[in-house]
Design a protein around this motif. Sequence first.
Motif, PDB file in Angstrom:
ATOM      1  N   LEU A  29       0.817  -1.214   0.000  1.00  0.00           N
ATOM      2  CA  LEU A  29       0.000   0.000   0.000  1.00  0.00           C
ATOM      3  C   LEU A  29       0.854   1.269   0.000  1.00  0.00           C
ATOM      4  O   LEU A  29       0.322   2.377   0.020  1.00  0.00           O
ATOM      5  N   GLY A  30       2.181   1.087   0.012  1.00  0.00           N
ATOM      6  CA  GLY A  30       3.071   2.236  -0.062  1.00  0.00           C
ATOM      7  C   GLY A  30       3.694   2.675   1.255  1.00  0.00           C
ATOM      8  O   GLY A  30       4.408   3.678   1.296  1.00  0.00           O
ATOM      9  N   PHE A  31       3.446   1.930   2.313  1.00  0.00           N
ATOM     10  CA  PHE A  31       4.040   2.270   3.603  1.00  0.00           C
ATOM     11  C   PHE A  31       5.458   1.711   3.705  1.00  0.00           C
ATOM     12  O   PHE A  31       5.806   0.769   2.979  1.00  0.00           O
ATOM     13  N   PRO A  32       6.282   2.275   4.604  1.00  0.00           N
ATOM     14  CA  PRO A  32       7.666   1.796   4.739  1.00  0.00           C
ATOM     15  C   PRO A  32       7.727   0.313   5.098  1.00  0.00           C
ATOM     16  O   PRO A  32       6.935  -0.176   5.911  1.00  0.00           O
ATOM     17  N   VAL A  78       7.599  10.581  20.871  1.00  0.00           N
ATOM     18  CA  VAL A  78       7.254  11.970  21.129  1.00  0.00           C
ATOM     19  C   VAL A  78       7.892  12.919  20.118  1.00  0.00           C
ATOM     20  O   VAL A  78       7.719  14.120  20.198  1.00  0.00           O
ATOM     21  N   LYS A  79       8.602  12.352  19.199  1.00  0.00           N
ATOM     22  CA  LYS A  79       9.252  13.178  18.181  1.00  0.00           C
ATOM     23  C   LYS A  79       8.702  12.835  16.809  1.00  0.00           C
ATOM     24  O   LYS A  79       7.622  12.274  16.677  1.00  0.00           O
ATOM     25  N   ARG A 125       5.693  10.763  11.609  1.00  0.00           N
ATOM     26  CA  ARG A 125       4.477  11.111  12.355  1.00  0.00           C
ATOM     27  C   ARG A 125       3.279  11.374  11.435  1.00  0.00           C
ATOM     28  O   ARG A 125       2.153  10.971  11.736  1.00  0.00           O
ATOM     29  N   GLU A 126       3.533  12.022  10.282  1.00  0.00           N
ATOM     30  CA  GLU A 126       2.420  12.419   9.420  1.00  0.00           C
ATOM     31  C   GLU A 126       1.702  11.237   8.754  1.00  0.00           C
ATOM     32  O   GLU A 126       0.563  11.372   8.321  1.00  0.00           O
ATOM     33  N   VAL A 128       1.167   8.250  10.370  1.00  0.00           N
ATOM     34  CA  VAL A 128       0.646   7.350  11.407  1.00  0.00           C
ATOM     35  C   VAL A 128      -0.868   7.161  11.318  1.00  0.00           C
ATOM     36  O   VAL A 128      -1.352   6.023  11.368  1.00  0.00           O
ATOM     37  N   PRO A 129      -1.691   8.217  11.164  1.00  0.00           N
ATOM     38  CA  PRO A 129      -3.141   7.975  11.064  1.00  0.00           C
ATOM     39  C   PRO A 129      -3.522   7.059   9.893  1.00  0.00           C
ATOM     40  O   PRO A 129      -4.359   6.164  10.050  1.00  0.00           O
ATOM     41  N   ASP A 130      -2.899   7.266   8.732  1.00  0.00           N
ATOM     42  CA  ASP A 130      -3.196   6.415   7.573  1.00  0.00           C
ATOM     43  C   ASP A 130      -2.700   4.986   7.799  1.00  0.00           C
ATOM     44  O   ASP A 130      -3.342   4.027   7.365  1.00  0.00           O
ATOM     45  N   TYR A 131      -1.562   4.852   8.472  1.00  0.00           N
ATOM     46  CA  TYR A 131      -1.011   3.523   8.768  1.00  0.00           C
ATOM     47  C   TYR A 131      -1.978   2.759   9.678  1.00  0.00           C
ATOM     48  O   TYR A 131      -2.277   1.584   9.429  1.00  0.00           O
ATOM     49  N   ILE A 132      -2.462   3.418  10.712  1.00  0.00           N
ATOM     50  CA  ILE A 132      -3.403   2.776  11.641  1.00  0.00           C
ATOM     51  C   ILE A 132      -4.687   2.393  10.914  1.00  0.00           C
ATOM     52  O   ILE A 132      -5.219   1.293  11.103  1.00  0.00           O
ATOM     53  N   ARG A 133      -5.183   3.278  10.076  1.00  0.00           N
ATOM     54  CA  ARG A 133      -6.402   2.997   9.311  1.00  0.00           C
ATOM     55  C   ARG A 133      -6.196   1.767   8.416  1.00  0.00           C
ATOM     56  O   ARG A 133      -7.035   0.863   8.372  1.00  0.00           O
ATOM     57  N   ALA A 134      -5.064   1.703   7.718  1.00  0.00           N
ATOM     58  CA  ALA A 134      -4.770   0.561   6.846  1.00  0.00           C
ATOM     59  C   ALA A 134      -4.621  -0.719   7.671  1.00  0.00           C
ATOM     60  O   ALA A 134      -5.121  -1.780   7.280  1.00  0.00           O
ATOM     61  N   LEU A 135      -3.957  -0.610   8.788  1.00  0.00           N
ATOM     62  CA  LEU A 135      -3.781  -1.778   9.666  1.00  0.00           C
ATOM     63  C   LEU A 135      -5.133  -2.304  10.136  1.00  0.00           C
ATOM     64  O   LEU A 135      -5.376  -3.515  10.135  1.00  0.00           O
TER      65      LEU A 135
END
Length: 166
Positions: A29-32, A78-79, A125-126, A128-135
């Motif tokens: 899906l294009g994630f790392p 946190v970073k 960080r930017e 992460v929301p899409d990664y969680i949604r895909a997961l």
Amino acid sequence: MPSPENILLRLSARDDAYVRELFDKLEALGFPRQHQSPHISLTFAPEMDAAVVHRAQEVLPGCVPSFLRRAGIVTFGVKRKQTVAWLLEASDDLEDAARQLSALNPEGRGSRWVPHLTLGLRLPREIVPDYIRALDELTSPYVRELTAERAVYWRPQLGEETQLAP
């Protein structure tokens, strides 16, 4: 910074394959790409104290194999780089053993343990929301529990893994 030494739990072959399949699908899906072996860390240190390894050999055989229930998704960091993981619930025996090992580890965080399985390591960080949604979309609702089949002492600098329990 070199990878730390770990006392960790290895998943059953079935669960390990399932998590690796999720890594593949997320990459498609294009994630790392995720390169880590699926595992659940009990405690870690740049160099593990021998007393911690010895105690792990004493307490972990009574706790492994163990079943860990998926309880949600958590993010750590946190970073700019974040980690996405399944939050897990462990048996009281395993939780007690992990807390003992962490408390005994001079590099540990006292008697604390947050059982989790990392699914996305060092993610910007930017995304992460899409990664969680895909997961969420890729994870079968029937995968509610993972089996920790064995406990090991992993020394990545040596490429050496010593079995501690079954």
